[in-house]
Scaffold this active site. Structure first.
Site, PDB file in Angstrom:
ATOM      1  N   ASN A  42     -10.579  64.991 -18.964  1.00 29.91           N
ATOM      2  CA  ASN A  42     -10.451  64.833 -20.414  1.00 29.91           C
ATOM      3  C   ASN A  42     -11.674  65.416 -21.104  1.00 29.91           C
ATOM      4  O   ASN A  42     -12.799  65.351 -20.596  1.00 29.91           O
ATOM      5  CB  ASN A  42     -10.181  63.385 -20.835  1.00 29.91           C
ATOM      6  CG  ASN A  42     -11.128  62.356 -20.281  1.00 29.91           C
ATOM      7  OD1 ASN A  42     -11.772  62.574 -19.246  1.00 29.91           O
ATOM      8  ND2 ASN A  42     -11.230  61.227 -20.934  1.00 29.91           N
ATOM      9  N   GLU A  44     -13.307  65.361 -24.854  1.00 28.40           N
ATOM     10  CA  GLU A  44     -13.216  64.691 -26.156  1.00 28.40           C
ATOM     11  C   GLU A  44     -13.834  65.530 -27.267  1.00 28.40           C
ATOM     12  O   GLU A  44     -14.457  66.565 -27.016  1.00 28.40           O
ATOM     13  CB  GLU A  44     -13.876  63.306 -26.055  1.00 28.40           C
ATOM     14  CG  GLU A  44     -13.129  62.436 -25.056  1.00 28.40           C
ATOM     15  CD  GLU A  44     -13.584  61.002 -25.018  1.00 28.40           C
ATOM     16  OE1 GLU A  44     -14.692  60.698 -25.513  1.00 28.40           O
ATOM     17  OE2 GLU A  44     -12.797  60.183 -24.497  1.00 28.40           O
ATOM     18  N   GLU A  55      -4.687  65.350 -17.863  1.00 28.87           N
ATOM     19  CA  GLU A  55      -3.406  65.884 -17.388  1.00 28.87           C
ATOM     20  C   GLU A  55      -3.059  67.181 -18.107  1.00 28.87           C
ATOM     21  O   GLU A  55      -2.597  68.151 -17.507  1.00 28.87           O
ATOM     22  CB  GLU A  55      -2.279  64.867 -17.626  1.00 28.87           C
ATOM     23  CG  GLU A  55      -2.454  63.546 -16.930  1.00 28.87           C
ATOM     24  CD  GLU A  55      -3.209  62.527 -17.757  1.00 28.87           C
ATOM     25  OE1 GLU A  55      -4.192  62.894 -18.442  1.00 28.87           O
ATOM     26  OE2 GLU A  55      -2.816  61.350 -17.713  1.00 28.87           O
ATOM     27  N   CYS A  94       1.093  63.187 -22.798  1.00 26.41           N
ATOM     28  CA  CYS A  94       1.031  63.896 -21.506  1.00 26.41           C
ATOM     29  C   CYS A  94       2.372  63.793 -20.769  1.00 26.41           C
ATOM     30  O   CYS A  94       2.793  64.752 -20.114  1.00 26.41           O
ATOM     31  CB  CYS A  94      -0.102  63.355 -20.653  1.00 26.41           C
ATOM     32  SG  CYS A  94      -1.719  63.842 -21.293  1.00 26.41           S
TER      33      CYS A  94
HETATM   34  N1  THU Z   1      -6.971  59.933 -21.417  1.00 24.25           N
HETATM   35  C1  THU Z   1      -6.598  60.884 -20.505  1.00 24.25           C
HETATM   36  O1  THU Z   1      -7.359  61.834 -20.221  1.00 24.25           O
HETATM   37  N2  THU Z   1      -5.382  60.768 -19.934  1.00 24.25           N
HETATM   38  C2  THU Z   1      -4.496  59.761 -20.199  1.00 24.25           C
HETATM   39  O2  THU Z   1      -3.331  59.849 -19.863  1.00 24.25           O
HETATM   40  C3  THU Z   1      -4.973  58.570 -20.909  1.00 24.25           C
HETATM   41  C4  THU Z   1      -6.126  58.826 -21.821  1.00 24.25           C
HETATM   42  C5  THU Z   1      -8.284  60.061 -22.069  1.00 24.25           C
HETATM   43  C6  THU Z   1      -8.237  60.425 -23.521  1.00 24.25           C
HETATM   44  C7  THU Z   1      -9.584  59.923 -24.010  1.00 24.25           C
HETATM   45  O3  THU Z   1     -10.551  60.929 -23.758  1.00 24.25           O
HETATM   46  C8  THU Z   1      -9.866  58.730 -23.090  1.00 24.25           C
HETATM   47  O4  THU Z   1      -8.998  58.858 -21.988  1.00 24.25           O
HETATM   48  C9  THU Z   1      -9.665  57.387 -23.750  1.00 24.25           C
HETATM   49  O5  THU Z   1      -8.416  57.316 -24.330  1.00 24.25           O
END
Ligand code: THU
Length: 137
Positions: A42, A44, A55, A94
């Site tokens: 992820n 941000e 994902e 996702c």
């Molecule tokens: N996040 C993911 O990377 N995948 C998911 O399916 C759930 C959420 C991330 C997004 C954000 O950076 C952090 O987790 C908190 O929501």
């Protein structure tokens, strides 16, 4: 490639997460039907909305490389800097992105990082889904 091997690649990918806002680091490893793996984390953003989940990072990287046929994805997540202890299920956005490129039998592997793997499918995660098949009817 076993489910646990794919999970281990997701754990490795999680180390790349850029999560200054949530402190929640997620890693994904996407396996193609030909056996290639694309990893993602992820990423941000200070405006929050542009944040990309692990994902989708993996999927978009793979699709950019011309991949269209996918077998499975492993996903792990938890507080950054700490070992994983809970399952991290994919968010709704996702799941819909997965559905764009995958059939209902696409495999989704989740793990607490303890050597066990919860095996599920896209159909379990996104029942009665809407996809391009609906547009073609
Ligand atoms: N996040 C993911 O990377 N995948 C998911 O399916 C759930 C959420 C991330 C997004 C954000 O950076 C952090 O987790 C908190 O929501």
């Amino acid at each position: 490639m076993t489910p646990l091997e794919l999970v281990n690649l997701a754990i490795e990918a999680r180390e790349h997460a850029y999560v200054p806002y949530s402190g929640f680091a997620v890693g994904a490893a996407l396996l193609t039907k030909e056996g290639k793996v694309y990893q993602g984390c992820n990423i941000e953003n200070s405006a929050y909305g542009p944040t990309n989940c692990a994902e989708r990072t993996a999927f978009f990287t793979a699709v950019y490389q011309g991949e269209r046929d996918f077998e499975a994805i492993a996903i792990v997540g938890g507080k950054a800097g700490k070992p994983i202890s809970e399952l991290c299920a994919p968010c709704g956005v996702c799941r819909q992105v997965m559905r764009e490129f995958c059939k209902n039998d696409f495999k989704i592997y989740l793990s607490r990082g303890d050597g066990t793997v919860k095996e599920t499918t896209l159909e379990d995660m996104l029942p009665l889904s809407f996809s391009k098949d609906d547009l073609e009817r």
